[in-house]
Scaffold this active site. Structure first.
Site, PDB file in Angstrom:
ATOM      1  N   ARG A   9      -8.084 -33.299 -41.604  1.00 22.29           N
ATOM      2  CA  ARG A   9      -6.710 -33.185 -42.107  1.00 22.29           C
ATOM      3  C   ARG A   9      -5.980 -34.531 -42.137  1.00 22.29           C
ATOM      4  O   ARG A   9      -4.853 -34.614 -42.610  1.00 22.29           O
ATOM      5  CB  ARG A   9      -5.925 -32.186 -41.267  1.00 22.29           C
ATOM      6  CG  ARG A   9      -6.371 -30.758 -41.520  1.00 22.29           C
ATOM      7  CD  ARG A   9      -5.497 -29.769 -40.787  1.00 22.29           C
ATOM      8  NE  ARG A   9      -6.360 -29.021 -39.885  1.00 22.29           N
ATOM      9  CZ  ARG A   9      -6.074 -28.707 -38.653  1.00 22.29           C
ATOM     10  NH1 ARG A   9      -4.930 -29.051 -38.127  1.00 22.29           N
ATOM     11  NH2 ARG A   9      -6.919 -28.028 -37.914  1.00 22.29           N
ATOM     12  N   CYS A  10      -6.609 -35.571 -41.614  1.00 25.45           N
ATOM     13  CA  CYS A  10      -5.970 -36.890 -41.513  1.00 25.45           C
ATOM     14  C   CYS A  10      -6.454 -37.788 -42.651  1.00 25.45           C
ATOM     15  O   CYS A  10      -7.657 -38.007 -42.815  1.00 25.45           O
ATOM     16  CB  CYS A  10      -6.324 -37.513 -40.164  1.00 25.45           C
ATOM     17  SG  CYS A  10      -5.788 -39.220 -39.978  1.00 25.45           S
ATOM     18  N   GLY A  11      -5.530 -38.315 -43.423  1.00 26.94           N
ATOM     19  CA  GLY A  11      -5.873 -39.185 -44.542  1.00 26.94           C
ATOM     20  C   GLY A  11      -6.615 -40.440 -44.112  1.00 26.94           C
ATOM     21  O   GLY A  11      -7.584 -40.851 -44.757  1.00 26.94           O
TER      22      GLY A  11
END
Length: 113
Positions: A9-11
């Site tokens: 979920r982390c860019g």
């Protein structure tokens, strides 16, 4: 072998993973939210990073602010907080042999791997 502690979920974590894929080097993905590290695994990661436990904590996370911010915690208590709430662990972590870095800056990841 290279390992990446990854949060999908982390860019920044996704960018680092893509960078590793494009490097054509062999690596292992550790989805640490699904399989959180144990206290001893976190302690080993901290040694490889050369970090104190608080340096690995995402201190702007809601869980940290609501439950831990402003409290006097020992290193072991901070490690336990990350074990119980792996979302608090800074990401991505790239591990190679006996060293590790936070892989948010790809300019640092490239020479590391």
């Amino acid at each position: 072998m290279i390992q990446i502690y990854h949060n999908q979920r982390c860019g920044k974590s996704r960018n680092c993973l893509l960078f590793l894929e494009e490097s054509k080097k062999e690596f292992e993905i550790i989805n640490y939210l699904n399989t959180p590290p144990t206290a001893s695994e976190l302690t080993e990661l901290l040694k490889k990073l050369k970090f104190s436990p608080i340096e690995l904590v995402r201190q702007k996370e809601k869980i940290w602010i609501e439950n831990y911010k402003g409290k006097t915690l020992t290193d072991n208590q901070i490690i336990q907080a990350m074990v119980q709430n792996p979302i608090l662990i800074e990401r991505p972590i790239v591990v190679k042999d006996d060293q590790a870095i936070i892989g948010r800056d790809l300019d640092l990841v490239n020479p590391f791997i």
